[in-house]
Design a protein around this motif. Structure first.
Motif, PDB file in Angstrom:
ATOM      1  N   UNK A 119      24.409  -3.174  -3.143  1.00 48.39           N
ATOM      2  CA  UNK A 119      23.564  -3.933  -2.027  1.00 48.39           C
ATOM      3  C   UNK A 119      22.069  -3.231  -2.256  1.00 48.39           C
ATOM      4  N   UNK A 120      21.341  -4.288  -2.374  1.00 43.04           N
ATOM      5  CA  UNK A 120      19.641  -4.065  -2.446  1.00 43.04           C
ATOM      6  C   UNK A 120      19.120  -4.658  -1.042  1.00 43.04           C
ATOM      7  N   UNK A 121      18.303  -3.822  -0.304  1.00 38.78           N
ATOM      8  CA  UNK A 121      17.549  -4.561   0.766  1.00 38.78           C
ATOM      9  C   UNK A 121      16.329  -4.147   0.631  1.00 38.78           C
ATOM     10  N   UNK A 122      15.099  -5.209   0.749  1.00 36.45           N
ATOM     11  CA  UNK A 122      13.965  -4.975   0.704  1.00 36.45           C
ATOM     12  C   UNK A 122      13.384  -5.167   2.129  1.00 36.45           C
ATOM     13  N   UNK A 123      12.834  -4.280   2.879  1.00 36.22           N
ATOM     14  CA  UNK A 123      12.415  -4.406   4.082  1.00 36.22           C
ATOM     15  C   UNK A 123      10.678  -4.103   4.372  1.00 36.22           C
ATOM     16  N   UNK A 124      10.128  -5.044   5.151  1.00 34.88           N
ATOM     17  CA  UNK A 124       8.733  -4.522   5.054  1.00 34.88           C
ATOM     18  C   UNK A 124       8.639  -3.714   6.462  1.00 34.88           C
ATOM     19  N   UNK A 125       7.762  -2.625   6.327  1.00 33.39           N
ATOM     20  CA  UNK A 125       8.038  -1.589   7.510  1.00 33.39           C
ATOM     21  C   UNK A 125       6.382  -1.289   7.594  1.00 33.39           C
ATOM     22  N   UNK A 126       6.538  -0.928   9.087  1.00 35.45           N
ATOM     23  CA  UNK A 126       4.837  -0.362   9.397  1.00 35.45           C
ATOM     24  C   UNK A 126       5.239   0.851   9.501  1.00 35.45           C
ATOM     25  N   UNK A 127       4.027   1.793   8.905  1.00 35.94           N
ATOM     26  CA  UNK A 127       4.349   3.151   8.968  1.00 35.94           C
ATOM     27  C   UNK A 127       4.020   3.727  10.309  1.00 35.94           C
ATOM     28  N   UNK A 128       4.745   4.643  10.747  1.00 41.91           N
ATOM     29  CA  UNK A 128       4.646   5.365  11.991  1.00 41.91           C
ATOM     30  C   UNK A 128       3.756   6.414  11.383  1.00 41.91           C
ATOM     31  N   UNK A 129       2.365   6.648  11.948  1.00 43.21           N
ATOM     32  CA  UNK A 129       1.846   7.772  11.275  1.00 43.21           C
ATOM     33  C   UNK A 129       1.783   8.807  12.294  1.00 43.21           C
ATOM     34  N   UNK A 130       2.095   9.850  11.981  1.00 45.96           N
ATOM     35  CA  UNK A 130       2.006  10.927  13.085  1.00 45.96           C
ATOM     36  C   UNK A 130       0.805  11.886  12.461  1.00 45.96           C
TER      37      UNK A 130
ATOM     38  N   UNK B 222      17.785   0.888  -0.225  1.00 41.88           N
ATOM     39  CA  UNK B 222      16.845   0.422   0.719  1.00 41.88           C
ATOM     40  C   UNK B 222      15.619   0.291   0.126  1.00 41.88           C
ATOM     41  N   UNK B 223      14.593  -0.634   0.125  1.00 41.96           N
ATOM     42  CA  UNK B 223      13.291  -0.459  -0.554  1.00 41.96           C
ATOM     43  C   UNK B 223      12.406  -0.844   0.573  1.00 41.96           C
ATOM     44  N   UNK B 224      11.682   0.190   1.213  1.00 39.80           N
ATOM     45  CA  UNK B 224      10.729  -0.096   2.107  1.00 39.80           C
ATOM     46  C   UNK B 224       9.404  -0.307   1.755  1.00 39.80           C
ATOM     47  N   UNK B 225       8.686  -1.447   2.123  1.00 40.69           N
ATOM     48  CA  UNK B 225       7.313  -1.630   1.785  1.00 40.69           C
ATOM     49  C   UNK B 225       6.570  -1.775   2.828  1.00 40.69           C
ATOM     50  N   UNK B 226       5.350  -1.105   2.526  1.00 38.70           N
ATOM     51  CA  UNK B 226       3.987  -1.570   4.005  1.00 38.70           C
ATOM     52  C   UNK B 226       3.075  -2.053   3.270  1.00 38.70           C
ATOM     53  N   UNK B 227       2.769  -3.307   3.847  1.00 36.75           N
ATOM     54  CA  UNK B 227       1.614  -4.311   3.201  1.00 36.75           C
ATOM     55  C   UNK B 227       0.515  -3.893   4.010  1.00 36.75           C
ATOM     56  N   UNK B 228      -0.621  -4.028   3.201  1.00 27.00           N
ATOM     57  CA  UNK B 228      -1.903  -3.945   3.508  1.00 27.00           C
ATOM     58  C   UNK B 228      -2.559  -5.088   4.391  1.00 27.00           C
TER      59      UNK B 228
ATOM     60  N   UNK C 139       0.802  -1.060  -0.046  1.00 29.32           N
ATOM     61  CA  UNK C 139      -0.016   0.070   0.007  1.00 29.32           C
ATOM     62  C   UNK C 139       0.914   1.387   0.054  1.00 29.32           C
ATOM     63  N   UNK C 140       1.946   1.133   0.381  1.00 30.31           N
ATOM     64  CA  UNK C 140       2.982   2.256   0.315  1.00 30.31           C
ATOM     65  C   UNK C 140       4.591   1.789   0.161  1.00 30.31           C
ATOM     66  N   UNK C 141       5.218   2.511  -0.564  1.00 32.84           N
ATOM     67  CA  UNK C 141       6.669   2.213  -0.415  1.00 32.84           C
ATOM     68  C   UNK C 141       7.442   3.473  -0.611  1.00 32.84           C
ATOM     69  N   UNK C 142       8.716   3.165  -0.356  1.00 30.80           N
ATOM     70  CA  UNK C 142       9.980   4.354  -0.260  1.00 30.80           C
ATOM     71  C   UNK C 142      11.084   3.759  -0.595  1.00 30.80           C
ATOM     72  N   UNK C 143      11.701   4.605  -1.348  1.00 25.81           N
ATOM     73  CA  UNK C 143      12.867   4.133  -1.817  1.00 25.81           C
ATOM     74  C   UNK C 143      14.296   4.919  -1.528  1.00 25.81           C
ATOM     75  N   UNK C 144      15.185   4.562  -0.713  1.00 30.03           N
ATOM     76  CA  UNK C 144      16.153   5.327  -0.254  1.00 30.03           C
ATOM     77  C   UNK C 144      17.398   4.848  -0.782  1.00 30.03           C
ATOM     78  N   UNK C 145      18.152   5.951  -1.588  1.00 30.17           N
ATOM     79  CA  UNK C 145      19.727   5.283  -1.682  1.00 30.17           C
ATOM     80  C   UNK C 145      20.579   5.981  -0.531  1.00 30.17           C
TER      81      UNK C 145
END
Ligand SMILES: [Zn+2]
Length: 314
Positions: free
Chosen positions: A280-291, A244-250, A231-237
């Motif tokens: 180096x490529x890392x894909x991590x599942x992350x829960x969003x900290x919604x403020x 690093x690729x962060x993904x948030x799963x629905x 449902x969301x993703x973020x790409x960080x060089x």
């Protein structure tokens, strides 16, 4: 529409786009919502308003689309959705279109030059050449020519407080399309609006990926499995050879179809193929900290020294 109240965003919207439109359309039936508000509150307000047209940042539209898929906002059935202010990548476009069962069109608007280009129903990305003259230049200020990437430089053709003449400060990357669009409008076409220069990904071998192309390997993986789990993703060089690729799963989609582990594996494989084995490529599942009240985080973050990007690019 969404914009941040009392910001240049809102000022630009009211004095730019809306002022221009007000001579053509009645704007009595118009609602402006604050992007920092929770997606749930936004969709509740839309449910009452029932907009025919929805304009917003890609990330905010993504948040609302997730809720729409869960069955919220049943009466929110816009005829069209316009994404603006952020890169519209292929995954987000498909995700939002699937949720609302309607087309998502791209609009390129800026605070400095107003509405610069819009996507027509045939998919052409038309320059508003009666409002703004667009050039695509290389780092020496020369026309890139052909279909090459370059920096967008604009000259505003309508009066305003400050003249905008060959303005280079947008820092957006694009290329021209050499063909005409099938829709019948013969304005210059942008081939791709690739996003902000500072968000480009630069690899050790000198290859450069403009921001809009970054989510493509992710889109390939999700479409292979026909899933909308991400449902969301973020790409960080993080550095020149570390991504690093962060993904948030629905949560409601988690156990439907492919497993998250398998999906992550496929996403990693696709990115590794794109960037090569030196990175180096890392894909991590992350829960969003919604403020509460926080505006959506950026899709792409580059922690590279700005000088590296400047040197590599344009
Ligand atoms: Zn067209």
């Amino acid at each position: 529409d969404f914009s941040v109240p009392k910001s240049t965003d809102e000022e630009c919207l009211n004095k730019g786009l809306l002022k221009n439109l007000s001579s053509f359309f009645s704007l009595d039936n118009y609602q402006n919502l604050y992007t920092g508000e929770e997606a749930k509150r936004l969709i509740e307000k839309m449910e009452k308003f029932q907009p025919e047209l929805l304009i917003g940042y890609t990330s905010v539209l993504m948040g609302i689309a997730t809720l729409k898929m869960k069955g919220l906002g049943k009466k929110v059935k816009p005829k069209y959705i316009i994404s603006s202010g952020e890169v519209l990548d292929s995954y987000s476009r498909k995700y939002i279109e699937n949720a609302f069962e309607t087309r998502v069109l791209n609009l390129y608007a800026t605070t400095e030059g107003g509405s610069i280009a819009f996507e027509c129903l045939e998919g052409g990305f038309h320059v508003n050449s009666d409002f703004v003259h667009v050039e695509i230049l290389d780092k020496n200020g020369e026309d890139v020519g052909g279909n090459e990437f370059g920096s967008i430089v604009i000259t505003r053709l309508y009066p305003g407080g400050t003249p905008i003449i060959r303005y280079t400060g947008l820092n957006d990357i694009a290329s021209f399309e050499s063909d005409y669009c099938n829709c019948g409008m013969h304005t210059p076409l942008l081939k791709n609006l690739e996003g902000r220069k500072k968000d480009a990904i630069v690899l050790p071998d000198g290859r450069i990926f403009p921001p809009a192309t970054i989510p493509m390997p992710l889109a390939e993986a999700t479409s292979k499995f026909g899933t909308y789990q991400v449902k969301r993703f973020q790409f960080i060089q993080r550095s020149i050879d570390d991504i690093e690729i962060r993904i948030e799963i629905d949560e409601e989609q988690r156990n439907k179809g492919v497993t998250v582990e398998r999906l992550i594996e496929e996403i990693k494989k696709n990115y590794q193929k794109l960037v090569g084995n030196d990175v180096r490529v890392e894909v991590i599942e992350k829960k969003a900290e919604k403020v509460e009240g926080q505006v959506s985080p950026p899709l792409i973050i580059s922690k590279l020294d700005k000088k590296i990007i400047d040197k590599a690019l344009l």
